[in-house]
Design a protein around this motif. Structure first.
Motif, PDB file in Angstrom:
ATOM      1  N   TYR A 198      -1.795   3.660   5.446  1.00  0.00           N
ATOM      2  CA  TYR A 198      -2.421   4.086   4.192  1.00  0.00           C
ATOM      3  C   TYR A 198      -2.956   5.509   4.313  1.00  0.00           C
ATOM      4  O   TYR A 198      -2.843   6.303   3.359  1.00  0.00           O
ATOM      5  N   GLU A 199      -3.516   5.821   5.468  1.00  0.00           N
ATOM      6  CA  GLU A 199      -4.032   7.177   5.672  1.00  0.00           C
ATOM      7  C   GLU A 199      -2.904   8.207   5.618  1.00  0.00           C
ATOM      8  O   GLU A 199      -3.037   9.274   4.993  1.00  0.00           O
ATOM      9  N   ALA A 200      -1.782   7.884   6.254  1.00  0.00           N
ATOM     10  CA  ALA A 200      -0.634   8.796   6.227  1.00  0.00           C
ATOM     11  C   ALA A 200      -0.091   8.946   4.817  1.00  0.00           C
ATOM     12  O   ALA A 200       0.296  10.049   4.395  1.00  0.00           O
ATOM     13  N   ALA A 201      -0.074   7.825   4.066  1.00  0.00           N
ATOM     14  CA  ALA A 201       0.425   7.887   2.691  1.00  0.00           C
ATOM     15  C   ALA A 201      -0.474   8.741   1.819  1.00  0.00           C
ATOM     16  O   ALA A 201       0.006   9.526   0.977  1.00  0.00           O
ATOM     17  N   ARG A 202      -1.793   8.615   2.001  1.00  0.00           N
ATOM     18  CA  ARG A 202      -2.726   9.443   1.220  1.00  0.00           C
ATOM     19  C   ARG A 202      -2.563  10.922   1.554  1.00  0.00           C
ATOM     20  O   ARG A 202      -2.642  11.787   0.670  1.00  0.00           O
ATOM     21  N   MET A 203      -2.331  11.215   2.825  1.00  0.00           N
ATOM     22  CA  MET A 203      -2.125  12.615   3.220  1.00  0.00           C
ATOM     23  C   MET A 203      -0.844  13.173   2.607  1.00  0.00           C
ATOM     24  O   MET A 203      -0.751  14.383   2.335  1.00  0.00           O
ATOM     25  N   ASP A 204       0.127  12.304   2.370  1.00  0.00           N
ATOM     26  CA  ASP A 204       1.379  12.746   1.741  1.00  0.00           C
ATOM     27  C   ASP A 204       1.283  12.777   0.223  1.00  0.00           C
ATOM     28  O   ASP A 204       2.271  13.075  -0.454  1.00  0.00           O
ATOM     29  N   GLY A 205       0.103  12.433  -0.324  1.00  0.00           N
ATOM     30  CA  GLY A 205      -0.106  12.522  -1.766  1.00  0.00           C
ATOM     31  C   GLY A 205       0.192  11.248  -2.527  1.00  0.00           C
ATOM     32  O   GLY A 205       0.263  11.276  -3.762  1.00  0.00           O
ATOM     33  N   ALA A 206       0.351  10.121  -1.834  1.00  0.00           N
ATOM     34  CA  ALA A 206       0.650   8.862  -2.520  1.00  0.00           C
ATOM     35  C   ALA A 206      -0.614   8.306  -3.173  1.00  0.00           C
ATOM     36  O   ALA A 206      -1.662   8.220  -2.531  1.00  0.00           O
ATOM     37  N   ASN A 207      -0.525   7.933  -4.452  1.00  0.00           N
ATOM     38  CA  ASN A 207      -1.668   7.327  -5.124  1.00  0.00           C
ATOM     39  C   ASN A 207      -1.742   5.836  -4.779  1.00  0.00           C
ATOM     40  O   ASN A 207      -0.941   5.319  -4.007  1.00  0.00           O
ATOM     41  N   ARG A 208      -2.731   5.108  -5.368  1.00  0.00           N
ATOM     42  CA  ARG A 208      -2.944   3.714  -5.022  1.00  0.00           C
ATOM     43  C   ARG A 208      -1.735   2.851  -5.374  1.00  0.00           C
ATOM     44  O   ARG A 208      -1.379   1.921  -4.646  1.00  0.00           O
TER      45      ARG A 208
END
Length: 306
Positions: A198-208
Protein backbone atom coordinates in the motif's frame (compact mmCIF):
# COMPACT_ATOMS: atom_id res chain seq x y z
CA UNK A 1 15.48 -46.71 -0.72
CA UNK A 2 12.07 -47.98 0.36
CA UNK A 3 13.49 -49.02 3.75
CA UNK A 4 14.96 -45.55 4.22
CA UNK A 5 11.58 -43.89 3.46
CA UNK A 6 9.84 -46.15 5.98
CA UNK A 7 12.47 -45.24 8.56
CA UNK A 8 12.01 -41.52 7.97
CA UNK A 9 8.23 -41.90 8.19
CA UNK A 10 8.52 -43.73 11.52
CA UNK A 11 10.79 -41.02 12.91
CA UNK A 12 8.36 -38.32 11.82
CA UNK A 13 5.42 -40.16 13.41
CA UNK A 14 7.31 -40.52 16.69
CA UNK A 15 8.49 -36.92 16.62
CA UNK A 16 5.03 -35.47 15.93
CA UNK A 17 3.05 -38.04 17.93
CA UNK A 18 1.35 -35.42 20.10
CA UNK A 19 0.09 -33.58 17.04
CA UNK A 20 -1.41 -36.82 15.71
CA UNK A 21 -3.02 -37.46 19.10
CA UNK A 22 -4.65 -34.04 18.83
CA UNK A 23 -5.83 -34.93 15.32
CA UNK A 24 -7.32 -38.25 16.46
CA UNK A 25 -10.67 -36.92 17.87
CA UNK A 26 -11.42 -35.12 14.60
CA UNK A 27 -10.58 -38.22 12.56
CA UNK A 28 -12.82 -40.38 14.76
CA UNK A 29 -15.64 -37.84 14.49
CA UNK A 30 -15.54 -37.81 10.68
CA UNK A 31 -15.30 -41.60 10.49
CA UNK A 32 -18.28 -42.16 12.80
CA UNK A 33 -20.58 -39.34 11.75
CA UNK A 34 -19.59 -38.56 8.15
CA UNK A 35 -18.14 -41.62 6.41
CA UNK A 36 -19.76 -44.55 8.19
CA UNK A 37 -23.34 -43.23 7.71
CA UNK A 38 -22.67 -42.97 3.94
CA UNK A 39 -23.52 -46.68 3.70
CA UNK A 40 -27.06 -45.64 4.57
CA UNK A 41 -27.59 -44.14 1.11
CA UNK A 42 -28.06 -47.69 -0.14
CA UNK A 43 -31.64 -47.60 1.18
CA UNK A 44 -32.35 -45.19 -1.70
CA UNK A 45 -32.15 -48.31 -3.90
CA UNK A 46 -34.19 -50.48 -1.54
CA UNK A 47 -37.76 -50.62 -0.28
CA UNK A 48 -36.54 -50.08 3.26
CA UNK A 49 -38.71 -51.48 6.03
CA UNK A 50 -37.51 -50.88 9.60
CA UNK A 51 -38.75 -54.26 10.84
CA UNK A 52 -36.85 -56.07 8.05
CA UNK A 53 -33.66 -54.12 8.65
CA UNK A 54 -31.02 -52.78 6.30
CA UNK A 55 -30.02 -56.12 4.79
CA UNK A 56 -33.48 -57.69 4.75
CA UNK A 57 -35.25 -54.96 2.78
CA UNK A 58 -36.03 -55.57 -0.91
CA UNK A 59 -33.70 -54.15 -3.57
CA UNK A 60 -35.73 -52.00 -6.02
CA UNK A 61 -32.98 -50.22 -8.00
CA UNK A 62 -33.92 -46.81 -9.40
CA UNK A 63 -37.62 -47.10 -8.56
CA UNK A 64 -37.64 -44.21 -6.07
CA UNK A 65 -35.69 -41.91 -8.40
CA UNK A 66 -38.10 -42.61 -11.26
CA UNK A 67 -41.03 -41.95 -8.95
CA UNK A 68 -39.51 -38.65 -7.82
CA UNK A 69 -38.84 -37.42 -11.35
CA UNK A 70 -42.39 -38.31 -12.37
CA UNK A 71 -44.02 -36.63 -9.38
CA UNK A 72 -46.24 -33.64 -10.29
CA UNK A 73 -44.46 -31.66 -7.56
CA UNK A 74 -40.95 -32.26 -8.93
CA UNK A 75 -41.00 -29.25 -11.27
CA UNK A 76 -42.25 -26.97 -8.51
CA UNK A 77 -39.68 -28.25 -6.00
CA UNK A 78 -36.80 -28.01 -8.47
CA UNK A 79 -37.80 -24.51 -9.58
CA UNK A 80 -38.24 -23.17 -6.03
CA UNK A 81 -34.96 -24.68 -4.84
CA UNK A 82 -32.98 -23.38 -7.82
CA UNK A 83 -34.42 -19.86 -7.53
CA UNK A 84 -33.67 -19.61 -3.80
CA UNK A 85 -30.18 -21.03 -4.38
CA UNK A 86 -29.49 -18.48 -7.11
CA UNK A 87 -30.81 -15.69 -4.88
CA UNK A 88 -28.35 -16.73 -2.16
CA UNK A 89 -25.51 -17.01 -4.65
CA UNK A 90 -26.14 -13.60 -6.24
CA UNK A 91 -27.19 -11.52 -3.23
CA UNK A 92 -25.71 -13.26 -0.17
CA UNK A 93 -22.36 -14.64 -1.36
CA UNK A 94 -20.83 -11.24 -2.34
CA UNK A 95 -22.00 -9.49 0.86
CA UNK A 96 -19.28 -10.81 3.23
CA UNK A 97 -16.67 -9.85 0.63
CA UNK A 98 -18.00 -6.29 0.35
CA UNK A 99 -18.30 -5.87 4.12
CA UNK A 100 -14.78 -7.26 4.65
CA UNK A 101 -13.39 -4.81 2.09
CA UNK A 102 -15.15 -1.90 3.79
CA UNK A 103 -14.02 -2.98 7.26
CA UNK A 104 -10.46 -3.25 5.99
CA UNK A 105 -10.60 0.43 5.00
CA UNK A 106 -11.50 1.57 8.52
CA UNK A 107 -8.50 3.20 10.16
CA UNK A 108 -9.72 3.36 13.76
CA UNK A 109 -9.21 -0.11 15.22
CA UNK A 110 -11.64 0.37 18.13
CA UNK A 111 -14.44 1.34 15.74
CA UNK A 112 -13.57 -1.54 13.42
CA UNK A 113 -13.76 -4.06 16.29
CA UNK A 114 -17.04 -2.53 17.47
CA UNK A 115 -18.63 -2.89 14.03
CA UNK A 116 -17.34 -6.46 13.70
CA UNK A 117 -18.85 -7.41 17.05
CA UNK A 118 -22.22 -5.94 16.13
CA UNK A 119 -22.48 -7.70 12.78
CA UNK A 120 -21.30 -11.05 14.25
CA UNK A 121 -24.18 -11.22 16.75
CA UNK A 122 -27.00 -12.40 14.42
CA UNK A 123 -25.04 -15.56 13.55
CA UNK A 124 -25.56 -16.85 17.09
CA UNK A 125 -29.34 -16.41 16.97
CA UNK A 126 -31.42 -19.46 16.09
CA UNK A 127 -33.62 -19.43 13.03
CA UNK A 128 -36.62 -19.52 15.36
CA UNK A 129 -35.53 -16.16 16.77
CA UNK A 130 -34.79 -14.71 13.32
CA UNK A 131 -38.16 -15.76 11.93
CA UNK A 132 -39.81 -14.48 15.10
CA UNK A 133 -38.28 -11.06 14.47
CA UNK A 134 -39.56 -11.18 10.89
CA UNK A 135 -43.07 -11.93 12.12
CA UNK A 136 -42.93 -9.05 14.59
CA UNK A 137 -41.81 -6.68 11.82
CA UNK A 138 -44.11 -7.77 8.99
CA UNK A 139 -47.32 -9.09 10.54
CA UNK A 140 -50.46 -7.16 9.64
CA UNK A 141 -51.60 -7.22 13.26
CA UNK A 142 -49.40 -4.58 14.83
CA UNK A 143 -46.26 -5.24 12.81
CA UNK A 144 -43.77 -2.35 12.79
CA UNK A 145 -43.51 -2.15 8.99
CA UNK A 146 -47.27 -2.20 8.39
CA UNK A 147 -47.91 0.24 11.20
CA UNK A 148 -45.44 2.62 9.56
CA UNK A 149 -47.14 2.18 6.18
CA UNK A 150 -50.53 2.84 7.75
CA UNK A 151 -49.27 5.98 9.50
CA UNK A 152 -48.12 7.25 6.10
CA UNK A 153 -51.59 6.74 4.65
CA UNK A 154 -50.65 3.60 2.70
CA UNK A 155 -52.32 0.21 2.70
CA UNK A 156 -50.92 -2.64 4.75
CA UNK A 157 -49.03 -5.40 2.90
CA UNK A 158 -49.39 -8.99 4.05
CA UNK A 159 -45.74 -9.78 3.37
CA UNK A 160 -45.69 -13.05 5.31
CA UNK A 161 -48.52 -14.50 3.23
CA UNK A 162 -47.35 -13.12 -0.11
CA UNK A 163 -45.81 -15.28 -2.82
CA UNK A 164 -44.11 -12.22 -4.32
CA UNK A 165 -42.32 -11.30 -1.08
CA UNK A 166 -41.39 -14.79 0.20
CA UNK A 167 -38.03 -15.20 -1.56
CA UNK A 168 -37.00 -11.60 -0.83
CA UNK A 169 -37.72 -11.99 2.89
CA UNK A 170 -35.95 -15.37 3.10
CA UNK A 171 -32.83 -14.09 1.33
CA UNK A 172 -32.79 -10.92 3.45
CA UNK A 173 -32.89 -13.03 6.62
CA UNK A 174 -29.90 -15.06 5.42
CA UNK A 175 -27.96 -11.88 4.60
CA UNK A 176 -28.69 -10.32 7.99
CA UNK A 177 -27.85 -13.47 9.94
CA UNK A 178 -24.72 -14.74 8.19
CA UNK A 179 -23.00 -11.81 6.46
CA UNK A 180 -21.03 -10.69 9.50
CA UNK A 181 -19.84 -14.19 10.32
CA UNK A 182 -18.80 -14.73 6.71
CA UNK A 183 -16.44 -11.76 6.83
CA UNK A 184 -14.09 -13.54 9.27
CA UNK A 185 -12.25 -15.63 6.68
CA UNK A 186 -11.90 -12.68 4.28
CA UNK A 187 -10.55 -10.39 6.98
CA UNK A 188 -8.08 -13.12 7.93
CA UNK A 189 -6.90 -13.25 4.31
CA UNK A 190 -6.56 -9.45 4.19
CA UNK A 191 -4.49 -9.41 7.37
CA UNK A 192 -1.74 -11.22 5.45
CA UNK A 193 -1.33 -8.46 2.88
CA UNK A 194 2.04 -6.71 3.18
CA UNK A 195 1.46 -3.04 4.24
CA UNK A 196 4.47 -2.04 2.15
CA UNK A 197 2.42 -2.78 -0.96
CA UNK A 198 0.00 0.00 0.00
CA UNK A 199 2.85 2.36 0.78
CA UNK A 200 4.46 1.70 -2.61
CA UNK A 201 1.11 2.19 -4.33
CA UNK A 202 0.56 5.53 -2.59
CA UNK A 203 4.04 6.66 -3.61
CA UNK A 204 3.13 5.80 -7.21
CA UNK A 205 0.02 7.99 -6.94
CA UNK A 206 -2.61 5.27 -6.54
CA UNK A 207 -5.78 6.45 -4.78
CA UNK A 208 -7.82 4.32 -2.33
CA UNK A 209 -9.93 2.79 -5.08
CA UNK A 210 -6.90 1.72 -7.13
CA UNK A 211 -5.26 0.25 -4.02
CA UNK A 212 -8.46 -1.66 -3.37
CA UNK A 213 -8.68 -2.93 -6.94
CA UNK A 214 -5.01 -3.80 -7.53
CA UNK A 215 -3.89 -4.96 -4.04
CA UNK A 216 -6.76 -5.79 -1.71
CA UNK A 217 -9.08 -7.55 -4.12
CA UNK A 218 -6.36 -9.75 -5.71
CA UNK A 219 -5.39 -10.87 -2.19
CA UNK A 220 -8.92 -12.25 -1.78
CA UNK A 221 -9.24 -13.84 -5.21
CA UNK A 222 -8.04 -17.34 -4.32
CA UNK A 223 -10.14 -17.40 -1.14
CA UNK A 224 -13.22 -16.23 -3.06
CA UNK A 225 -12.78 -18.95 -5.68
CA UNK A 226 -12.33 -21.73 -3.09
CA UNK A 227 -15.36 -20.61 -1.08
CA UNK A 228 -17.39 -20.26 -4.27
CA UNK A 229 -16.56 -23.84 -5.26
CA UNK A 230 -17.46 -25.10 -1.78
CA UNK A 231 -20.66 -23.08 -1.91
CA UNK A 232 -21.65 -24.85 -5.11
CA UNK A 233 -21.38 -28.16 -3.26
CA UNK A 234 -24.27 -27.00 -1.07
CA UNK A 235 -26.03 -25.19 -3.90
CA UNK A 236 -29.35 -27.00 -3.41
CA UNK A 237 -29.20 -26.80 0.39
CA UNK A 238 -31.45 -23.81 0.92
CA UNK A 239 -31.90 -24.56 4.62
CA UNK A 240 -34.70 -26.60 6.14
CA UNK A 241 -35.38 -24.82 9.42
CA UNK A 242 -35.72 -21.30 8.05
CA UNK A 243 -37.89 -22.31 5.08
CA UNK A 244 -40.08 -24.59 7.20
CA UNK A 245 -40.76 -21.82 9.71
CA UNK A 246 -41.59 -19.32 6.96
CA UNK A 247 -43.94 -21.63 5.07
CA UNK A 248 -47.71 -21.31 5.26
CA UNK A 249 -50.67 -22.28 3.11
CA UNK A 250 -50.52 -19.11 1.01
CA UNK A 251 -46.83 -19.16 0.02
CA UNK A 252 -46.20 -22.92 -0.25
CA UNK A 253 -46.26 -22.82 -4.05
CA UNK A 254 -43.10 -20.69 -4.08
CA UNK A 255 -41.61 -21.80 -0.77
CA UNK A 256 -41.68 -25.61 -0.79
CA UNK A 257 -38.15 -26.90 -1.50
CA UNK A 258 -36.36 -30.25 -1.48
CA UNK A 259 -35.44 -30.00 2.21
CA UNK A 260 -38.98 -29.38 3.44
CA UNK A 261 -40.37 -32.01 1.06
CA UNK A 262 -37.89 -34.60 2.39
CA UNK A 263 -39.08 -33.84 5.92
CA UNK A 264 -42.72 -34.25 4.89
CA UNK A 265 -42.34 -37.55 3.04
CA UNK A 266 -39.41 -38.96 5.03
CA UNK A 267 -40.11 -38.10 8.66
CA UNK A 268 -43.84 -37.45 8.74
CA UNK A 269 -44.88 -40.12 6.21
CA UNK A 270 -42.17 -42.66 6.99
CA UNK A 271 -41.02 -43.06 3.35
CA UNK A 272 -37.34 -43.42 4.25
CA UNK A 273 -36.10 -44.88 0.97
CA UNK A 274 -37.91 -42.27 -1.12
CA UNK A 275 -36.61 -39.35 0.95
CA UNK A 276 -33.07 -40.80 0.86
CA UNK A 277 -33.28 -40.94 -2.93
CA UNK A 278 -34.15 -37.23 -3.00
CA UNK A 279 -31.22 -36.42 -0.72
CA UNK A 280 -28.87 -38.49 -2.89
CA UNK A 281 -30.10 -36.63 -5.97
CA UNK A 282 -29.25 -33.30 -4.29
CA UNK A 283 -25.80 -34.57 -3.32
CA UNK A 284 -25.11 -35.79 -6.87
CA UNK A 285 -25.98 -32.35 -8.28
CA UNK A 286 -23.67 -30.70 -5.72
CA UNK A 287 -20.81 -33.08 -6.57
CA UNK A 288 -21.17 -32.36 -10.29
CA UNK A 289 -21.13 -28.60 -9.66
CA UNK A 290 -18.04 -28.81 -7.42
CA UNK A 291 -16.07 -30.96 -9.87
CA UNK A 292 -17.01 -28.72 -12.80
CA UNK A 293 -16.20 -25.47 -10.98
CA UNK A 294 -12.91 -26.85 -9.67
CA UNK A 295 -11.91 -27.98 -13.17
CA UNK A 296 -12.69 -24.55 -14.61
CA UNK A 297 -10.78 -22.81 -11.79
CA UNK A 298 -7.66 -24.90 -12.39
CA UNK A 299 -7.98 -24.42 -16.13
CA UNK A 300 -7.87 -20.64 -15.64
CA UNK A 301 -4.77 -20.88 -13.44
CA UNK A 302 -6.31 -20.88 -9.96
CA UNK A 303 -5.58 -23.45 -7.27
CA UNK A 304 -9.07 -24.83 -6.77
CA UNK A 305 -10.09 -27.12 -3.92
CA UNK A 306 -8.05 -30.15 -5.02
Amino acid sequence: MEHKLKGNTSKLLIRDRYLYFMLLPGVIYFLLFKYLPMWGVLIAFKNYQPFLGFNGSEWVGLKHFIRFFNEPTFTMLFKNTIILAVYNLIFFFPMPILIALMLNEIGRQWYKRFVQTIIYFPHFFSWVAIVGVAYVLFTTEGGAVNELLESMGMEKINILASEQWFRTVVTSEVIWKETGWGTIIFLAALSGVDPQLYEAARMDGANRFRQLWHITFPALRSVIIILFILRLGNFLDTGFEQIYLMLNATNREVGEVFDTYVYSVGILSGQFSYSTAIGLFKSAIGLILVVTANHLARRFGEEGVY
